[in-house]
Design an enzyme around this catalytic site. Structure first.
Site, PDB file in Angstrom:
ATOM      1  N   ASN A 190      -5.091  10.329  -2.974  1.00  0.00           N
ATOM      2  CA  ASN A 190      -4.172   9.110  -2.534  1.00  0.00           C
ATOM      3  C   ASN A 190      -2.656   9.252  -2.665  1.00  0.00           C
ATOM      4  O   ASN A 190      -2.435   9.029  -3.916  1.00  0.00           O
ATOM      5  CB  ASN A 190      -4.867   7.834  -2.951  1.00  0.00           C
ATOM      6  CG  ASN A 190      -4.226   6.535  -2.377  1.00  0.00           C
ATOM      7  OD1 ASN A 190      -3.168   6.658  -1.680  1.00  0.00           O
ATOM      8  ND2 ASN A 190      -4.687   5.515  -2.489  1.00  0.00           N
ATOM      9  N   HIS A 202      -4.345   5.833   6.628  1.00  0.00           N
ATOM     10  CA  HIS A 202      -4.042   5.886   5.190  1.00  0.00           C
ATOM     11  C   HIS A 202      -5.054   6.625   4.326  1.00  0.00           C
ATOM     12  O   HIS A 202      -6.161   6.366   4.525  1.00  0.00           O
ATOM     13  CB  HIS A 202      -3.710   4.739   4.421  1.00  0.00           C
ATOM     14  CG  HIS A 202      -3.722   4.626   3.012  1.00  0.00           C
ATOM     15  ND1 HIS A 202      -2.696   5.695   2.379  1.00  0.00           N
ATOM     16  CD2 HIS A 202      -4.305   4.094   1.967  1.00  0.00           C
ATOM     17  CE1 HIS A 202      -2.831   5.377   1.047  1.00  0.00           C
ATOM     18  NE2 HIS A 202      -3.683   4.347   0.940  1.00  0.00           N
ATOM     19  N   CYS A 251       1.289   1.713  -0.112  1.00  0.00           N
ATOM     20  CA  CYS A 251       0.744   2.492   0.777  1.00  0.00           C
ATOM     21  C   CYS A 251       1.139   2.379   2.246  1.00  0.00           C
ATOM     22  O   CYS A 251       0.791   3.251   2.883  1.00  0.00           O
ATOM     23  CB  CYS A 251      -1.073   2.802   0.567  1.00  0.00           C
ATOM     24  SG  CYS A 251      -1.448   2.916  -1.142  1.00  0.00           S
TER      25      CYS A 251
END
Length: 336
Positions: free
Chosen positions: A292, A262, A116
């Site tokens: 996500n 994020h 990520c």
């Protein structure tokens, strides 16, 4: 001391698959509810790749948009770098596949994997290239198709992830065509800790857990996560690296126009803002629409913030990311 060429973001773009999977849809797959998912994560829906839709297909559309935003053509590029943990294939790399789909060849094309945090790592990679070769034009992608590694019978993880890709075109500050976006990268800080990487992983099919011909896919092919521990490490490390980059550049949180972090969990995003003392209206959130998307969350948010005119002249952007590995990082960008 030699003069180091500064890197500038010239264009941004993103793309997500057409299919939308809502929380109501997930109620038909596993024992969950819209209220449970929304309360614990902030996610309402996510985009899921169609059968046969590869990361390079999604990245291609994001790349075309970023190139158009930069008023450039694919053949202007010198480098193509794709940050992903779900590549089209182990070999060839996704960057080479994307290069071919863009209709060009002869570029420097490779993938990186920082999960990520991949796009933030990619910013550092582009800065390094441009510092060495100021005439470089670097296309960086952050993208993942996590639906390919999601266990849709696991109610603790299947509600979290979506698919997408975001792209940016970077050049040196002196390589200015007088058009497009100008986001000057002031600084980046990256870090990692491999000792606790097992808290978030999928290793099935890798050299540590190889498959044999006819081998049945097992649970290690899919994402496993110790959610509470990941939550703690994500907040702690993103706050620390964000404060470090602010201090190193002698910048106050009051000077920050927008924070893009994020997009993993709304509680993490809100906690980061509170711990840094940054008001909610300066913290960008689009998690509810995409879930996500791993390496794609930061560039998708960047491109959307630009579309919403939240990256205007003299805006100071703070980026914070955290991902598997564990990896984490931060960046400061001044828009002109």
């Amino acid at each position: 001391m030699p003069v180091i060429e500064q890197s500038v973001i010239r264009g941004l773009g993103f793309h997500v698959p057409e299919r939308i999977l809502t929380n109501k849809d997930l109620e038909e797959l596993v024992e969950t509810s819209d209220e449970w998912i929304t309360t614990r994560t902030g996610i309402k829906e996510r985009h899921i790749a169609a059968e046969g839709e590869a990361l390079s297909d999604i990245a291609l559309q994001a790349a075309k948009k970023a190139l158009a935003d930069a008023h450039m053509e694919a053949d202007d590029l010198t480098h193509i770098i794709v940050a992903t943990c779900t590549p089209d294939s182990y070999c060839p790399n996704t960057a080479c596949i994307l290069e071919h789909k863009l209709g060009v060849s002869g570029k420097i094309a490779f993938d990186i994997n920082a999960a990520c945090t991949g796009f933030t790592y990619n910013l550092e990679m582009a800065r390094s290239i441009i510092a060495l070769r100021p005439d470089s034009v670097v296309l960086i992608i952050g993208g993942d198709i996590l639906s390919s590694r999601t266990n849709w019978a696991d109610r603790t993880t299947c509600v979290l992830f979506g698919d997408g890709a975001g792209a940016a075109v970077l050049t040196g500050a002196s390589n200015d065509n007088g058009k497009g976006l100008k986001g000057r990268i002031l600084d980046t800080i990256l870090s990692s800790d491999g000792s606790i990487g097992d808290m978030l992983k999928f290793n099935g099919g890798g050299s540590s857990a190889p498959y044999s011909l006819g081998h049945v896919v097992t649970e290690n092919h899919f994402i496993s996560m110790q959610g509470r521990e990941v939550f703690k490490h994500a907040i702690r490390n993103m706050v620390a690296v964000s404060q470090e980059i602010l201090d190193r550049n002698k910048v106050s949180t009051d000077d920050v126009s927008l924070v893009i972090t994020h997009q993993a969990n709304l509680r993490i995003i809100e906690s980061l803002g509170k711990k840094l003392g940054i008001t909610d209206e300066r913290v960008f959130v689009n998690l509810h629409k995409y879930g996500n998307t791993s390496a794609a969350t930061i560039p998708i948010a960047l491109a959307e913030a630009r579309e919403q005119n939240r990256l205007t002249k003299d805006s100071l952007l703070l980026v914070a990311a955290f991902g598997g590995g564990f990896t984490w990082g931060s960046a400061l960008v001044r828009f002109e």
